[in-house]
Design a protein around this motif. Structure first.
Motif, PDB file in Angstrom:
ATOM      1  N   THR A 158      39.105 -68.874  17.162  1.00 44.26           N
ATOM      2  CA  THR A 158      40.297 -68.850  16.303  1.00 44.26           C
ATOM      3  C   THR A 158      40.857 -70.248  16.040  1.00 44.26           C
ATOM      4  OG1 THR A 158      41.700 -68.522  18.251  1.00 44.26           O
ATOM      5  CG2 THR A 158      40.978 -66.537  17.059  1.00 44.26           C
ATOM      6  N   ALA A 159      40.269 -71.267  16.643  1.00 46.88           N
ATOM      7  CA  ALA A 159      40.721 -72.643  16.421  1.00 46.88           C
ATOM      8  C   ALA A 159      40.444 -73.039  14.974  1.00 46.88           C
ATOM      9  CB  ALA A 159      40.004 -73.601  17.375  1.00 46.88           C
ATOM     10  N   LYS A 160      41.330 -73.830  14.411  1.00 44.49           N
ATOM     11  CA  LYS A 160      41.135 -74.360  13.065  1.00 44.49           C
ATOM     12  C   LYS A 160      40.372 -75.681  13.177  1.00 44.49           C
ATOM     13  CE  LYS A 160      43.543 -71.198  11.027  1.00 44.49           C
ATOM     14  NZ  LYS A 160      42.815 -70.000  10.755  1.00 44.49           N
ATOM     15  N   PRO A 161      39.328 -75.870  12.383  1.00 44.28           N
ATOM     16  CA  PRO A 161      38.583 -77.130  12.442  1.00 44.28           C
ATOM     17  C   PRO A 161      39.477 -78.315  12.072  1.00 44.28           C
ATOM     18  CG  PRO A 161      37.346 -75.477  11.241  1.00 44.28           C
ATOM     19  CD  PRO A 161      38.728 -74.915  11.468  1.00 44.28           C
ATOM     20  N   LYS A 162      39.566 -79.290  12.955  1.00 44.94           N
ATOM     21  CA  LYS A 162      40.329 -80.512  12.712  1.00 44.94           C
ATOM     22  C   LYS A 162      39.377 -81.673  12.859  1.00 44.94           C
ATOM     23  CE  LYS A 162      44.622 -78.587  14.350  1.00 44.94           C
ATOM     24  NZ  LYS A 162      45.633 -78.593  15.366  1.00 44.94           N
ATOM     25  N   ARG A 163      39.319 -82.497  11.860  1.00 43.14           N
ATOM     26  CA  ARG A 163      38.362 -83.605  11.880  1.00 43.14           C
ATOM     27  C   ARG A 163      39.081 -84.916  11.988  1.00 43.14           C
ATOM     28  NH1 ARG A 163      33.268 -82.193  10.643  1.00 43.14           N
ATOM     29  NH2 ARG A 163      32.797 -84.043   9.618  1.00 43.14           N
ATOM     30  N   LEU A 192      33.734 -74.283  19.513  1.00 39.59           N
ATOM     31  CA  LEU A 192      33.468 -74.082  18.094  1.00 39.59           C
ATOM     32  C   LEU A 192      32.841 -75.334  17.497  1.00 39.59           C
ATOM     33  CD1 LEU A 192      33.979 -72.503  15.411  1.00 39.59           C
ATOM     34  CD2 LEU A 192      36.220 -73.623  15.347  1.00 39.59           C
ATOM     35  N   CYS A 193      31.715 -75.180  16.808  1.00 41.73           N
ATOM     36  CA  CYS A 193      31.102 -76.324  16.130  1.00 41.73           C
ATOM     37  C   CYS A 193      31.868 -76.581  14.838  1.00 41.73           C
ATOM     38  CB  CYS A 193      29.634 -76.059  15.812  1.00 41.73           C
ATOM     39  SG  CYS A 193      28.872 -77.443  14.934  1.00 41.73           S
ATOM     40  N   ILE A 194      32.367 -77.827  14.662  1.00 45.34           N
ATOM     41  CA  ILE A 194      33.137 -78.136  13.458  1.00 45.34           C
ATOM     42  C   ILE A 194      32.431 -79.150  12.556  1.00 45.34           C
ATOM     43  CG2 ILE A 194      35.368 -77.475  14.409  1.00 45.34           C
ATOM     44  CD1 ILE A 194      35.909 -80.534  14.766  1.00 45.34           C
ATOM     45  N   ASP A 195      31.115 -79.263  12.694  1.00 50.74           N
ATOM     46  CA  ASP A 195      30.381 -80.075  11.732  1.00 50.74           C
ATOM     47  C   ASP A 195      30.682 -79.519  10.345  1.00 50.74           C
ATOM     48  OD1 ASP A 195      28.011 -82.004  11.057  1.00 50.74           O
ATOM     49  OD2 ASP A 195      27.639 -80.126   9.987  1.00 50.74           O
ATOM     50  N   GLU A 196      30.963 -80.391   9.399  1.00 53.23           N
ATOM     51  CA  GLU A 196      31.422 -79.962   8.078  1.00 53.23           C
ATOM     52  C   GLU A 196      30.500 -78.933   7.408  1.00 53.23           C
ATOM     53  OE1 GLU A 196      31.889 -82.864   4.677  1.00 53.23           O
ATOM     54  OE2 GLU A 196      33.942 -82.665   5.438  1.00 53.23           O
ATOM     55  N   ASP A 197      29.195 -79.131   7.492  1.00 55.07           N
ATOM     56  CA  ASP A 197      28.261 -78.202   6.846  1.00 55.07           C
ATOM     57  C   ASP A 197      28.092 -76.898   7.617  1.00 55.07           C
ATOM     58  OD1 ASP A 197      27.836 -79.985   4.777  1.00 55.07           O
ATOM     59  OD2 ASP A 197      26.064 -80.872   5.718  1.00 55.07           O
ATOM     60  N   GLY A 243      41.686 -71.928  21.352  1.00 56.89           N
ATOM     61  CA  GLY A 243      41.016 -70.901  20.569  1.00 56.89           C
ATOM     62  C   GLY A 243      39.561 -71.218  20.259  1.00 56.89           C
ATOM     63  N   SER A 244      39.062 -72.353  20.750  1.00 57.96           N
ATOM     64  CA  SER A 244      37.683 -72.765  20.466  1.00 57.96           C
ATOM     65  C   SER A 244      36.628 -71.871  21.097  1.00 57.96           C
ATOM     66  CB  SER A 244      37.445 -74.198  20.935  1.00 57.96           C
ATOM     67  OG  SER A 244      38.220 -75.086  20.188  1.00 57.96           O
ATOM     68  N   SER A 245      36.959 -71.225  22.201  1.00 57.03           N
ATOM     69  CA  SER A 245      35.948 -70.417  22.881  1.00 57.03           C
ATOM     70  C   SER A 245      36.117 -68.919  22.627  1.00 57.03           C
ATOM     71  CB  SER A 245      35.975 -70.693  24.384  1.00 57.03           C
ATOM     72  OG  SER A 245      37.190 -70.218  24.937  1.00 57.03           O
ATOM     73  N   GLY A 246      37.035 -68.528  21.763  1.00 58.69           N
ATOM     74  CA  GLY A 246      37.277 -67.110  21.491  1.00 58.69           C
ATOM     75  C   GLY A 246      36.098 -66.416  20.830  1.00 58.69           C
ATOM     76  N   LYS A 276      27.618 -81.000  24.269  1.00 60.65           N
ATOM     77  CA  LYS A 276      28.626 -81.446  25.237  1.00 60.65           C
ATOM     78  C   LYS A 276      28.956 -82.932  25.125  1.00 60.65           C
ATOM     79  CE  LYS A 276      25.450 -82.027  29.114  1.00 60.65           C
ATOM     80  NZ  LYS A 276      25.121 -81.511  30.439  1.00 60.65           N
ATOM     81  N   ASP A 277      28.193 -83.679  24.337  1.00 58.95           N
ATOM     82  CA  ASP A 277      28.476 -85.094  24.113  1.00 58.95           C
ATOM     83  C   ASP A 277      28.836 -85.375  22.653  1.00 58.95           C
ATOM     84  OD1 ASP A 277      27.855 -85.842  26.792  1.00 58.95           O
ATOM     85  OD2 ASP A 277      25.727 -85.702  26.303  1.00 58.95           O
ATOM     86  N   CYS A 278      29.161 -84.334  21.892  1.00 58.64           N
ATOM     87  CA  CYS A 278      29.364 -84.472  20.454  1.00 58.64           C
ATOM     88  C   CYS A 278      30.840 -84.329  20.058  1.00 58.64           C
ATOM     89  CB  CYS A 278      28.539 -83.407  19.728  1.00 58.64           C
ATOM     90  SG  CYS A 278      28.629 -83.500  17.932  1.00 58.64           S
ATOM     91  N   LYS A 279      31.272 -85.146  19.111  1.00 55.59           N
ATOM     92  CA  LYS A 279      32.658 -85.077  18.663  1.00 55.59           C
ATOM     93  C   LYS A 279      32.933 -83.857  17.790  1.00 55.59           C
ATOM     94  CE  LYS A 279      33.210 -87.819  14.478  1.00 55.59           C
ATOM     95  NZ  LYS A 279      33.842 -89.044  13.985  1.00 55.59           N
ATOM     96  N   TRP A 280      31.916 -83.181  17.295  1.00 56.55           N
ATOM     97  CA  TRP A 280      32.108 -81.979  16.462  1.00 56.55           C
ATOM     98  C   TRP A 280      32.188 -80.713  17.308  1.00 56.55           C
ATOM     99  CZ3 TRP A 280      33.767 -84.661  12.955  1.00 56.55           C
ATOM    100  CH2 TRP A 280      33.073 -85.622  12.270  1.00 56.55           C
TER     101      TRP A 280
END
Length: 73
Positions: A68-73, A29-34, A61-64, A9-13
């Motif tokens: 379904t959200a696309k990872p955007k960094r 959705l976790c979007i950490d690259e790895d 779409g992050s909670s689906g 909850k405090d993370c940018k990913w």
């Protein structure tokens, strides 16, 4: 990678839905690259050592199930 373990909850990913509150049970959705290939849907109370401190991003779409959200960094 961070040496310390911290909450999502405090993370940018951790993008969450655009209009939801940042809370322990909010899902995103976790979007950490790895970790992106695993399409991990995690709660604000989840955490790991890939933590990057910042307010979570917002993405529809992050909670689906599955997300379904696309990872955007």
């Amino acid at each position: 990678m961070n040496d310390q373990w911290s909450l999502c909850k405090d993370c940018k990913w951790w993008p969450i839905e655009p209009k939801v509150a940042v809370e322990n049970l909010t899902l995103g959705l976790c979007i950490d690259e790895d970790l992106q290939p695993y399409t991990l849907r995690v709660s604000g109370n989840s955490g790991c050592n890939r933590f990057m401190e910042r307010k979570p991003a917002r993405a529809k779409g992050s909670s689906g199930q599955p997300p379904t959200a696309k990872p955007k960094r």
